[in-house]
Design a protein around this motif. Structure first.
Motif, PDB file in Angstrom:
ATOM      1  N   GLY A 382       5.873   0.889 -18.727  1.00 42.20           N
ATOM      2  CA  GLY A 382       6.565  -0.198 -17.806  1.00 42.20           C
ATOM      3  C   GLY A 382       7.770  -0.350 -17.302  1.00 42.20           C
ATOM      4  O   GLY A 382       8.156  -0.292 -16.354  1.00 42.20           O
ATOM      5  N   GLN A 383       8.664   0.771 -18.415  1.00 34.57           N
ATOM      6  CA  GLN A 383       9.623   0.644 -17.423  1.00 34.57           C
ATOM      7  C   GLN A 383       9.511   1.696 -15.847  1.00 34.57           C
ATOM      8  O   GLN A 383      10.340   0.792 -15.352  1.00 34.57           O
ATOM      9  N   ASN A 384       8.969   2.384 -16.781  1.00 27.20           N
ATOM     10  CA  ASN A 384       7.964   2.713 -15.203  1.00 27.20           C
ATOM     11  C   ASN A 384       7.873   2.379 -13.809  1.00 27.20           C
ATOM     12  O   ASN A 384       8.526   2.058 -12.808  1.00 27.20           O
ATOM     13  N   LEU A 385       6.951   0.549 -14.426  1.00 30.11           N
ATOM     14  CA  LEU A 385       6.370   0.573 -13.136  1.00 30.11           C
ATOM     15  C   LEU A 385       7.839  -0.724 -13.128  1.00 30.11           C
ATOM     16  O   LEU A 385       7.869  -0.524 -11.554  1.00 30.11           O
ATOM     17  N   HIS A 386       8.640  -0.528 -13.525  1.00 26.09           N
ATOM     18  CA  HIS A 386      10.256  -1.862 -13.198  1.00 26.09           C
ATOM     19  C   HIS A 386      10.615  -1.073 -12.188  1.00 26.09           C
ATOM     20  O   HIS A 386      11.155  -1.439 -11.549  1.00 26.09           O
ATOM     21  N   ASP A 387      11.096   0.242 -12.906  1.00 31.24           N
ATOM     22  CA  ASP A 387      12.108   0.966 -11.951  1.00 31.24           C
ATOM     23  C   ASP A 387      11.727   1.689 -10.796  1.00 31.24           C
ATOM     24  O   ASP A 387      12.204   2.299 -10.226  1.00 31.24           O
ATOM     25  N   ASP A 388      10.602   1.982 -11.007  1.00 35.18           N
ATOM     26  CA  ASP A 388       9.694   2.879  -9.626  1.00 35.18           C
ATOM     27  C   ASP A 388       9.002   1.796  -8.269  1.00 35.18           C
ATOM     28  O   ASP A 388       9.709   2.010  -7.817  1.00 35.18           O
ATOM     29  N   VAL A 389       8.068   1.694  -8.834  1.00 35.65           N
ATOM     30  CA  VAL A 389       6.650   0.849  -8.899  1.00 35.65           C
ATOM     31  C   VAL A 389       7.234   0.102  -8.028  1.00 35.65           C
ATOM     32  O   VAL A 389       7.080  -0.704  -7.025  1.00 35.65           O
ATOM     33  N   GLY A 390       8.252  -0.913  -9.073  1.00 37.80           N
ATOM     34  CA  GLY A 390       8.986  -1.846  -8.901  1.00 37.80           C
ATOM     35  C   GLY A 390      10.207  -2.356  -7.591  1.00 37.80           C
ATOM     36  O   GLY A 390      10.380  -2.250  -6.416  1.00 37.80           O
ATOM     37  N   GLN A 391      10.708  -0.473  -7.315  1.00 33.37           N
ATOM     38  CA  GLN A 391      11.608  -0.559  -6.558  1.00 33.37           C
ATOM     39  C   GLN A 391      11.668  -0.278  -5.137  1.00 33.37           C
ATOM     40  O   GLN A 391      11.504  -0.805  -4.884  1.00 33.37           O
ATOM     41  N   VAL A 392      10.182   0.360  -4.894  1.00 33.50           N
ATOM     42  CA  VAL A 392       8.995   0.971  -4.087  1.00 33.50           C
ATOM     43  C   VAL A 392       9.016  -0.959  -3.134  1.00 33.50           C
ATOM     44  O   VAL A 392       8.801  -0.757  -1.964  1.00 33.50           O
ATOM     45  N   LEU A 393       8.493  -1.362  -4.307  1.00 29.82           N
ATOM     46  CA  LEU A 393       7.379  -2.458  -3.528  1.00 29.82           C
ATOM     47  C   LEU A 393       8.451  -3.567  -3.144  1.00 29.82           C
ATOM     48  O   LEU A 393       8.534  -3.896  -2.092  1.00 29.82           O
ATOM     49  N   THR A 394       9.425  -3.991  -3.439  1.00 33.20           N
ATOM     50  CA  THR A 394      10.827  -4.474  -3.606  1.00 33.20           C
ATOM     51  C   THR A 394      11.441  -3.629  -2.208  1.00 33.20           C
ATOM     52  O   THR A 394      11.698  -4.713  -0.833  1.00 33.20           O
ATOM     53  N   GLY A 395      11.648  -2.484  -1.977  1.00 27.68           N
ATOM     54  CA  GLY A 395      11.745  -2.178  -0.971  1.00 27.68           C
ATOM     55  C   GLY A 395      10.976  -2.452   0.059  1.00 27.68           C
ATOM     56  O   GLY A 395      11.500  -2.164   2.188  1.00 27.68           O
ATOM     57  N   LEU A 396       9.650  -2.145   0.013  1.00 28.18           N
ATOM     58  CA  LEU A 396       8.745  -2.123   1.001  1.00 28.18           C
ATOM     59  C   LEU A 396       8.680  -3.594   1.361  1.00 28.18           C
ATOM     60  O   LEU A 396       8.271  -3.813   2.299  1.00 28.18           O
ATOM     61  N   MET A 415       2.179  -9.491  10.404  1.00 28.45           N
ATOM     62  CA  MET A 415       3.488  -9.189   9.587  1.00 28.45           C
ATOM     63  C   MET A 415       3.570 -10.633   8.460  1.00 28.45           C
ATOM     64  O   MET A 415       3.999  -9.574   7.634  1.00 28.45           O
ATOM     65  N   ALA A 416       3.274 -11.715   8.836  1.00 30.78           N
ATOM     66  CA  ALA A 416       4.040 -12.506   7.440  1.00 30.78           C
ATOM     67  C   ALA A 416       2.484 -12.389   6.820  1.00 30.78           C
ATOM     68  O   ALA A 416       3.396 -12.237   4.984  1.00 30.78           O
ATOM     69  N   ARG A 417       1.623 -11.635   6.517  1.00 30.82           N
ATOM     70  CA  ARG A 417       0.589 -11.776   5.502  1.00 30.82           C
ATOM     71  C   ARG A 417       1.170 -10.564   4.800  1.00 30.82           C
ATOM     72  O   ARG A 417       0.480 -10.722   3.354  1.00 30.82           O
ATOM     73  N   LEU A 418       1.263  -9.320   5.122  1.00 26.71           N
ATOM     74  CA  LEU A 418       1.484  -8.137   5.133  1.00 26.71           C
ATOM     75  C   LEU A 418       3.081  -8.301   4.484  1.00 26.71           C
ATOM     76  O   LEU A 418       2.645  -8.116   2.707  1.00 26.71           O
ATOM     77  N   VAL A 419       3.519  -9.224   4.605  1.00 28.29           N
ATOM     78  CA  VAL A 419       4.870  -9.683   3.367  1.00 28.29           C
ATOM     79  C   VAL A 419       4.806 -10.573   2.330  1.00 28.29           C
ATOM     80  O   VAL A 419       5.273 -10.622   0.479  1.00 28.29           O
ATOM     81  N   GLU A 420       3.732 -11.231   2.495  1.00 31.63           N
ATOM     82  CA  GLU A 420       3.161 -12.025   1.431  1.00 31.63           C
ATOM     83  C   GLU A 420       2.688 -11.538   0.413  1.00 31.63           C
ATOM     84  O   GLU A 420       3.029 -11.668  -0.703  1.00 31.63           O
ATOM     85  N   LEU A 421       1.749 -10.534   0.337  1.00 28.39           N
ATOM     86  CA  LEU A 421       1.125  -9.627  -0.237  1.00 28.39           C
ATOM     87  C   LEU A 421       2.156  -8.599  -0.664  1.00 28.39           C
ATOM     88  O   LEU A 421       1.816  -8.421  -2.087  1.00 28.39           O
ATOM     89  N   THR A 422       3.197  -8.055  -0.104  1.00 28.52           N
ATOM     90  CA  THR A 422       3.826  -7.327  -0.692  1.00 28.52           C
ATOM     91  C   THR A 422       4.622  -8.077  -2.410  1.00 28.52           C
ATOM     92  O   THR A 422       5.100  -7.327  -2.977  1.00 28.52           O
ATOM     93  N   ASN A 423       5.160  -9.664  -1.840  1.00 33.04           N
ATOM     94  CA  ASN A 423       5.254 -10.286  -2.642  1.00 33.04           C
ATOM     95  C   ASN A 423       4.952 -10.623  -3.973  1.00 33.04           C
ATOM     96  O   ASN A 423       5.112 -10.344  -4.589  1.00 33.04           O
ATOM     97  N   LEU A 424       4.192 -10.397  -3.836  1.00 33.14           N
ATOM     98  CA  LEU A 424       2.538 -11.079  -4.763  1.00 33.14           C
ATOM     99  C   LEU A 424       2.180  -9.213  -5.990  1.00 33.14           C
ATOM    100  O   LEU A 424       2.360  -9.525  -6.462  1.00 33.14           O
ATOM    101  N   ALA A 425       2.456  -8.385  -5.134  1.00 36.70           N
ATOM    102  CA  ALA A 425       2.243  -7.010  -5.607  1.00 36.70           C
ATOM    103  C   ALA A 425       3.841  -7.329  -6.860  1.00 36.70           C
ATOM    104  O   ALA A 425       3.296  -6.205  -7.785  1.00 36.70           O
ATOM    105  N   THR A 426       4.889  -7.158  -6.098  1.00 33.08           N
ATOM    106  CA  THR A 426       5.664  -6.724  -6.910  1.00 33.08           C
ATOM    107  C   THR A 426       6.050  -7.752  -8.050  1.00 33.08           C
ATOM    108  O   THR A 426       6.539  -7.283  -8.636  1.00 33.08           O
ATOM    109  N   GLN A 427       5.587  -9.170  -7.513  1.00 34.00           N
ATOM    110  CA  GLN A 427       4.875  -9.857  -8.734  1.00 34.00           C
ATOM    111  C   GLN A 427       4.738  -9.890 -10.646  1.00 34.00           C
ATOM    112  O   GLN A 427       4.706  -9.513 -11.128  1.00 34.00           O
TER     113      GLN A 427
END
Length: 582
Positions: A382-396, A415-427
């Motif tokens: 969970g920590q790795n997902l939050h710190d690593d994957v979460g940060q990468v998705l936030t940057g994306l 592009m708007a659809r890509l932003v929406e999917l990126t935000n959903l993946a981050t959530q």
């Protein structure tokens, strides 16, 4: 006066009385007593001619009387014989005087002959019963030889009369001293009942029997020992097999480190073997003690569950006991698994419960270590997902949003659809990370965690239903709150996958008993579900045990209820949340 008249008058001068007769054999006259005359079918005068008397006697009595009288006249012997008359029997006796004047006694033996005939008939009937008896019977002489044996006795021993009669009874025993001791007791006048003996059959096999014997008097045999034999070979064989099975069971129980206990429902007492007594540190348990005294040895946190199980067993409302509790052995806390099943008696009445107990402290410790390792791994993931994957998705997400102004108009929709999917993946990553790292449970209670879980399930899984929460909060640790929340989440996921809505969630209490239940309205579990229990169900069962509770599945045609029940004190009062539709 004619010579015949003179002889008749002289016969009248003979003494006459009951049981006395006189005769002048030379004159041919005899004075017959009245009692004797009554036994003839024809009328006999008081003084009658000798020839008349002989003619009234039936053969062979007539011939026997003539021969006896002839011998008496010669003086060679006394007169003593019984005669059968038409209406009875008489015994005639006279001393050996000889000559022509006879004086003697006569006795009516009709009653004696009737009694003798009845006695002989009874003897024949006794002999027939003896020969035809279904159990073995024999008569032994005072020195222990077999005098008589019925057919059942010979059949039991597989011997003929020639092989058995006339031989020493002790010679047919596997252990002759046992038979000699039995004969010695009979010789002293003792009556023997249910004496166990082992005899050797004709084919060499052993016959186990119980002997009833007593000394009796037989008119034809004198003092004898009367024996009755019952074959118990099958019973002894069954007892030996049962003893062997019990020994094997005891060996298996000892190897598995199990203790055996028994609950007497009528008396409300429980007793156990030395293994259970040592396990619970209760020496008195071997001889028996009250159920409540045994329950008092359970850890205070588990006493309520143990008392409820004991109460159900005593009141015969439950047919089995299945629980895991902690006990205090000195200053040490041990985990004990207790299983029991109600056992009916010969009439079908349930009067006792028999079960086993096992020390599972080592297993529980291993489970706790494994669970701790799993939780540690979950936290790391969970920590790795939050710190690593979460940060990468936030940057994306930030990069895609920055590119929106530089891309052509025709690509802005994509592009708007890509932003929406990126935000959903981050959530999604944040939700998974949050479940794996339950920081939010450190300051929240079970009620708040379940409420949030139900709201999330409505949004993600589309689950509708009713939420009912108790007004108070139980005392729980962070790990226990995590276990309860994960049980609810697994049950909700299963309801969404296999069941049907609505799905009702309840977290309520009755005193210090708490119950978390998730009820769907599908078709329930299949009949063989217990044999196909998956990993999810096993994990839920373990999490229920981790909070000191038990997990039950109540399946019916209209749905399935997953229920986790445990005992905890109420920690604090909270605002009630009941009947909330989500």
């Amino acid at each position: 006066m004619s010579p015949l008249a003179k002889r008749r008058d002289r016969a009248r001068d003979f003494p006459e009385g009951p049981g006395f007769f006189s005769a002048d054999l030379s004159a041919g006259w005899v004075m017959v007593p009245e009692a004797w005359r009554a036994l003839f079918e024809t009328e006999i005068p008081a003084p009658c001619r000798w020839i008349t008397l002989l003619r009234a006697l039936p053969d062979p009595g007539r011939s026997r009387l003539c021969a006896a009288v002839a011998s008496w006249r010669e003086g060679s012997r006394s007169l003593d014989l019984e005669l059968e008359l038409p209406a009875g029997w008489v015994r005639v006796a006279a001393p050996p005087r000889g000559g022509h004047l006879m004086h003697g006694l006569i006795e009516d033996t009709t009653k004696l002959h009737h009694e003798l005939r009845e006695l002989r008939q009874s003897a024949r009937e006794v002999q027939q019963r003896f020969d035809r008896a279904s159990h073995g019977m024999a008569w032994l002489s005072s020195d222990g030889k077999v005098l008589r044996a019925n057919l059942a006795e010979l059949a039991l021993l597989g011997r003929t009369s020639a092989d058995y009669l006339g031989h020493s009874w002790a010679s047919f025993h596997v252990d002759p001293p046992v038979a000699l001791e039995l004969l010695d007791r009979l010789a002293r006048g003792a009556v023997v009942r249910d004496a166990p003996v082992v005899l050797r059959r004709g084919n060499g096999s052993e016959l186990h029997a119980l002997i009833d014997a007593e000394p009796v008097w037989r008119p034809d045999l004198g003092r004898v020992f009367q024996l009755q034999m019952r074959d118990v070979t099958a019973v002894r064989r069954a007892e030996a097999q049962a003893a062997e099975i019990a020994a094997r069971l005891r060996l298996a129980v000892d190897a598995a480190r199990l203790g055996i206990w028994e609950l007497d429902r009528a008396r409300g007492r429980v007793r156990g073997d030395a293994q259970v007594a040592a396990l619970l540190d209760l020496p008195k348990l071997v001889t028996g003690m009250s159920v409540m005294q045994a329950v008092a040895r359970v850890h205070p946190a588990d006493q309520a569950r143990a008392a409820e199980a004991a109460s159900g067993a005593l009141s015969q409302t439950t047919g089995h006991i299945d629980l895991e509790v902690r006990v205090l052995v000195g200053d040490t806390e041990r985990w004990v698994s207790i299983h029991g099943q109600a056992v009916p008696d010969a009439l079908g009445q349930v009067d006792r419960t028999i079960g086993v107990a096992k020390d599972i402290t080592e297993r529980r410790n291993h489970e706790a270590v494994l669970l701790k390792a799993l939780e540690t791994l979950q936290r790391q993931v969970g920590q790795n997902l939050h710190d690593d994957v979460g940060q990468v998705l936030t940057g994306l997400a930030l990069s895609t949003r920055a590119l929106e102004a530089d891309i052509p108009e025709r690509l802005k929709g994509r592009m708007a659809r890509l932003v929406e999917l990126t935000n959903l993946a981050t959530q999604k990553v944040r939700e998974v990370s949050r479940n794996l790292v339950p920081v939010h449970l450190e300051h929240r209670g079970v009620r708040e965690a379940i409420t949030e879980l139900v709201k999330s399930s409505r949004h993600v899984l589309g689950i509708e239903g009713e939420l009912e929460l108790a007004p108070t909060e139980p005392e729980t640790t962070v790990d226990e709150r995590l276990h309860l929340t994960l049980i609810a989440r697994e049950a909700l996921n299963n309801a969404a996958k296999y069941g049907a809505g609505p799905v009702d969630v309840r977290f309520v209490n009755q005193g210090d008993w708490w119950t978390l239940s998730i009820e769907d309205h599908g078709g329930g579990l299949p009949a063989d579900a217990s044999r196909k229990a998956g990993l999810g169900l096993k994990i839920m069962e373990y999490r229920a045990r981790a909070v000191g509770g038990v997990l039950t599945l109540d399946s019916h045609p209209h749905g399935l209820t997953v229920r986790c029940s445990f005992w905890r004190s109420s920690a604090r009062q909270s605002s009630p949340t009941t009947g909330v539709t989500t």
